[in-house]
Enzyme design. Structure first.
Site, PDB file in Angstrom:
ATOM      1  N   SER A 136     -41.867 -24.033  90.018  1.00 48.52           N
ATOM      2  CA  SER A 136     -41.252 -25.120  90.783  1.00 48.52           C
ATOM      3  C   SER A 136     -41.763 -25.034  92.216  1.00 48.52           C
ATOM      4  CB  SER A 136     -39.724 -24.963  90.763  1.00 48.52           C
ATOM      5  OG  SER A 136     -39.105 -25.728  91.778  1.00 48.52           O
ATOM      6  N   TYR A 149     -32.213 -18.992  91.400  1.00 51.55           N
ATOM      7  CA  TYR A 149     -33.192 -19.897  90.789  1.00 51.55           C
ATOM      8  C   TYR A 149     -34.507 -19.887  91.559  1.00 51.55           C
ATOM      9  CZ  TYR A 149     -35.508 -24.234  89.436  1.00 51.55           C
ATOM     10  OH  TYR A 149     -36.442 -25.162  89.027  1.00 51.55           O
TER      11      TYR A 149
END
Length: 266
Positions: A136, A149
């Site tokens: 990401s 995360y």
């Protein structure tokens, strides 16, 4: 025909990988927890493209799950491994579920490392094979309120880039893909209210766009792909320009959870 194994294949980017690869006449092994959804996809791809699709229902946060997946397909041979499965959790770290934080590490990091470690040696022995790890743009800087995360995605980025360098002369291609905000169910599952100003004027990518860009980058032998155009590339490089504390303060304000409005009295 080649065979690709895709984790997190039931929705979003994983399902888009499956769709695109099936259209290219690649046989599939689809791994996720949702048996019903996987079976629906398998039937659709077989009917539309004539490919073979195997379904493995597995929760990759469980002990020995990666080994069970590898054992199930060991004789089949996997040409492309797509480590796509991942979860997030939004909010102040100290107030979020301990189990959810542990599951983020188990799924995003541990399962990915285990599957890569299991499948990579066979690819090296054959002198060919591909691995795509889905990270990401949050991998490029710490994100307050998405602490575990974003840290897990940073691990995927560094891990994948190191393996790309290790495998330059082995015939195995390794790519880490770093999408920006994408039209998937990630935000709902992470309990992020994107109807607010949280994401600003960010443009959302489609999973299909991410997948097509990823496969092009893999074919070109790239190590890293930030999808979504100049805006996402600027975000990924922000930590090279702004002082660390300034960047963290900006990110904290942007991602800070907003108080929920009180329900009107009846």
């Amino acid at each position: 025909m080649q065979t690709a194994l895709i984790t997190g294949a039931s929705f979003g980017i994983g399902a888009a990988f499956a769709q695109e690869l099936a259209s290219r006449q690649v046989n599939l092994v689809l791994v996720a927890r949702s048996a019903e959804k996987l079976q629906q996809l398998a039937e659709t791809f077989t009917a539309n493209y004539g490919v073979q699709v195997r379904v493995i229902v597995q929760d990759l946060t469980q002990p020995d799950a990666a080994t069970e997946v590898f054992t199930a397909v060991q004789r089949q041979g996997i040409d492309l491994l797509v480590n796509n499965a991942g979860i997030g959790d939004y909010g102040r770290f100290s107030e979020r579920s301990h189990q959810q934080q542990a599951n983020i590490i188990k799924l995003n990091v541990l399962a990915l490392v285990e599957l890569t470690h299991l499948f990579l040696p066979g690819m090296q022995q054959r002198g060919c094979g591909d691995i795509i790890n889905v990270s990401s743009i949050s991998a490029f800087q710490p994100i307050p309120y998405l602490a575990a995360y974003s840290a897990s995605k940073a691990f995927i980025l560094h891990f994948s880039q190191a393996l790309w360098a290790e495998n330059i002369s082995t015939g195995v291609r390794i790519l880490v893909v770093c999408p920006g905000p994408t039209k998937t169910d990630f935000f709902a599952k992470a309990e992020m209210d994107i109807s607010s100003e949280l994401m600003g004027a960010q443009t959302y990518e489609t999973p299909e766009d991410v997948v097509k860009a990823a496969l092009q980058a893999l074919a070109a032998g790239k190590s890293t792909l930030v999808t979504g155009g100049w805006r996402n590339r600027a975000i990924a490089n922000a930590n090279r320009i702004a002082p660390r504390e300034l960047l963290l303060n900006v990110l904290e304000r942007r991602f800070r959870p907003q108080p929920q409005p009180e329900s009107p009295e009846h």
